[in-house]
Design an enzyme around this catalytic site. Structure first.
Site, PDB file in Angstrom:
ATOM      1  CG  HIS A   1     -34.341  -9.403  -5.553  1.00  0.00           C
ATOM      2  ND1 HIS A   1     -34.518 -10.651  -6.083  1.00  0.00           N
ATOM      3  CD2 HIS A   1     -35.446  -9.142  -4.832  1.00  0.00           C
ATOM      4  CE1 HIS A   1     -35.700 -11.131  -5.713  1.00  0.00           C
ATOM      5  NE2 HIS A   1     -36.274 -10.226  -4.944  1.00  0.00           N
TER       6      HIS A   1
ATOM      7  CB  CYS B   1     -35.778 -12.617  -2.506  1.00  0.00           C
ATOM      8  SG  CYS B   1     -37.066 -11.575  -1.814  1.00  0.00           S
TER       9      CYS B   1
ATOM     10  CD  GLU C   1     -31.568 -10.870  -8.113  1.00  0.00           C
ATOM     11  OE1 GLU C   1     -30.823 -10.909  -7.115  1.00  0.00           O
ATOM     12  OE2 GLU C   1     -32.760 -11.211  -8.075  1.00  0.00           O
TER      13      GLU C   1
HETATM   14  N1  GLN Z   1     -42.575 -14.474  -1.949  1.00  0.00           N
HETATM   15  C1  GLN Z   1     -41.606 -13.941  -1.049  1.00  0.00           C
HETATM   16  C2  GLN Z   1     -42.079 -12.666  -0.393  1.00  0.00           C
HETATM   17  O1  GLN Z   1     -42.950 -12.006  -0.902  1.00  0.00           O
HETATM   18  C3  GLN Z   1     -40.276 -13.719  -1.742  1.00  0.00           C
HETATM   19  C4  GLN Z   1     -40.337 -12.720  -2.843  1.00  0.00           C
HETATM   20  C5  GLN Z   1     -39.140 -12.745  -3.757  1.00  0.00           C
HETATM   21  O2  GLN Z   1     -38.433 -13.732  -3.834  1.00  0.00           O
HETATM   22  N2  GLN Z   1     -38.928 -11.668  -4.499  1.00  0.00           N
HETATM   23  O3  GLN Z   1     -41.565 -12.288   0.632  1.00  0.00           O
END
Ligand code: GLN
Length: 572
Positions: A545, A416, A547
């Site tokens: 994600h 992400c 994970e």
């Molecule tokens: N802050 C980033 C966004 O909102 C990444 C978010 C994250 O890593 N879950 O896009």
């Protein structure tokens, strides 16, 4: 008919109530029963999405996009099932529903009271979760009904707190109404005094008394401690707490949490539970689980070669050393691991799959920001992960760490924000877009390679932050001849998201022309979901994600491939 098992905590928090509940669920599922698991969090937040991970620990996300407590992640990992919003209850959710119903005349003009209307709403939600098993249970059996055989409910916090009283009240009410269908387990801690070396039962005795004051008598006590409970301790607890000695279950510290179901079974926990409900086991089967524990114990036997540099480590080394470059682990003088729990578990699952011992190290992104020379230390790691995150603190350190991994060919996985920072790094240092950044950190930047979606812009303007990110499962089409295709073995996958910002399509061709592969695309919105580098042993960034979907017996393909690339690379 559904049976209810409530799990509450006494003495102190953080002793593994969630894992205890997940382990009970695993055992019952292995015995052939359908199990639903619920987490009740006593906070007023509607969900965990607006909380800082240092405050709350990791925010877990389900397929349906619920931002919830990390225990839901434990339930998913132990039960190997996808849970939904029905499995998560907070004080905020309960009050919000009751107030909305009152506003809609749902109570038909009568006075709405904290008791019984709040506990009743809790009980309705518990029953709904038991029924919603129909959505998640794979082998639906019409004859046996579609509802869960067992619904396991974890009451967050510890007994005696003002915050969870209404949930205990709900448990008391249902136990009074259906005494034969409800069981209550208390998880308590037995400290061992350093001065005398003695294991003390008094805190548990007090916790049980407090529970009694709420009108609840525990049927089972799970005694957490550093070492197993001995007979005299069990006898004492049994005598003072009115619980059969056979129902005092020893729950000592373990090498891996996945050992807990097996330890519980050694103490005959499922037999005791089934006996209380007058039920017979359908099939005894924890075989896969036992195999996993055997692997973990075998790989753990190998001592880590501390201080040995990755480049010098011999092929025979059993350890994979992974560095996590993040920021949510420092609180005062303590290091928190809770913020990245799913990432940690996913690394473990994948390492165990390859019969390796994972060694996970915390690397502060801010530290690298201030000490650029220290980046060289990254050479000591077999692989580096930059996980998700919010806000600009430490982001330049992450970018520097990614640059180092790219140039030195250290296997890298960006999750992400980790992927977004990899794009910024590539744009700056390879495409020559020196002012490349994410709009999250630099709204007016010249090269906004990571941008906010138009619908997200409107939400931010209106300060609608809660539950409004791009959340939950979305499809991703994978290009062939990529690392991701090799890992997944198929061209369409679904992964869970939690973010507001995306790779800006306006820069896509420039990035591609310079060698960045767009390996995964969301077909519905044409959004880049995976980036890769062809000229690197493993350089993968994912907007989602992975994970969240890794399970002990089914490691996530990308984590599996990440570890495989480490084993294949000449560095180890
Ligand atoms: N802050 C980033 C966004 O909102 C990444 C978010 C994250 O890593 N879950 O896009």
């Amino acid at each position: 008919m559904t049976k209810y098992i409530f799990v509450a905590g006494g003495v102190m928090s953080g002793i593994g109530k969630g894992v205890a509940l997940a382990s009970i669920g695993r055992i019952l599922k292995s015995k052939g029963f359908k199990v639903a698991a619920i987490k009740i969090d006593p906070y007023v937040n509607v969900d965990a999405g607006t909380m800082n991970p240092i405050e709350h620990g990791e925010i877990f996300v389900t397929n349906d996009g619920t931002e919830c407590d990390q225990d839901i992640g434990n339930y998913e990992r132990f039960l190997d099932e996808n849970l939904t919003t029905d499995n998560y209850i907070t004080t905020g959710r309960v009050y919000q529903a009751v107030i909305n119903r009152e506003r809609n005349l749902g109570y038909k003009g009568r006075c709405v009271e904290v008791v019984p209307d709040i506990p009743n709403e809790v009980l309705d939600r518990i029953d709904k979760a038991a029924l919603s098993r129909v959505n998640t249970f794979q082998n639906q059996d019409k004859k046996n009904g579609l509802a869960a055989d067992f619904v396991l409910i974890e009451i967050g916090g510890t007994v005696g707190e003002y915050q969870n009283m209404l949930f205990l009240e709900a448990a008391r009410i249902i136990k009074t109404k259906k005494p034969k269908k409800v069981l209550f387990a208390l998880v308590g801690y037995l400290p061992i005094l350093e001065t005398t070396g003695e294991m003390k039962t008094k805190p548990i005795q007090h916790a049980v008394r407090t529970l009694n004051e709420a009108g609840i008598q525990p049927d089972i006590i799970l005694g957490r401690s550093r070492i197993p409970l001995d007979e005299p301790r069990k006898r004492k607890i049994s005598c003072f707490c009115n619980v059969d000695i056979k129902d005092i279950i020893s729950a000592p510290d373990v090498e891996t949490i996945y050992e807990i179901p097996i330890n519980f079974e050694k103490e005959n926990l499922s037999k005791r539970i089934l006996r209380k409900f007058n039920l017979k086991s359908k099939k005894p089967d924890l075989q896969d689980w036992q195999k996993l524990i055997k692997t973990v114990k075998t790989v753990n036997l190998v001592k880590s070669q501390q201080g040995t540099r990755g480049t010098q480590r011999k092929q025979t080394s059993n350890v994979v050393k992974i560095g996590i470059v993040g920021k949510y682990f420092e609180t005062g003088k303590f290091v928190l691991k809770d913020s990245y729990i799913s990432v940690i578990e996913a690394i473990k699952h994948a390492a165990w799959f390859h019969k390796r011992k994972p060694e996970i190290c915390w690397l502060s992104a801010e530290y690298y920001e201030k000490n650029l020379k220290k980046l060289r230390e990254l050479k000591e790691y077999d692989g580096v992960i930059v996980p998700g995150g919010f806000g600009s603190r430490g982001k330049e350190g992450k970018i520097k760490a990614i640059e180092f991994c790219r140039k030195r060919k250290i296997p890298f996985l960006g999750l992400c924000l980790g992927m977004q920072m990899a794009v910024v790094e590539f744009a700056r240092n390879v495409c020559g877009l020196k002012e490349a950044d994410s709009v999250e950190f630099f709204p007016g930047c010249k090269h906004p390679v990571i941008d906010v979606m138009p619908e997200q812009k409107a939400l931010l303007r209106e300060k609608k932050y809660g539950g409004t990110m791009r959340l939950g499962a979305y499809n991703c089409k994978i290009s062939d001849k990529t690392i991701s295709f090799r890992a997944y073995g198929c061209s369409e996958v679904s992964e869970r998201h939690r973010h507001r910002y995306e790779l800006n399509n306006e820069f896509r061709s420039d990035l591609e022309a310079n060698g960045l592969t767009m390996a995964g695309i969301n077909p519905e919105k044409n959004l880049v979901e995976i980036i890769e580098l062809k000229t690197h042993p493993f350089f993968v960034g994912v907007q989602f994600h992975p994970e969240y979907k890794s399970r002990p017996l089914r490691p996530h393909p990308l984590f599996r491939e990440f570890i495989k690339s480490i084993l294949n690379s000449k560095r180890i």
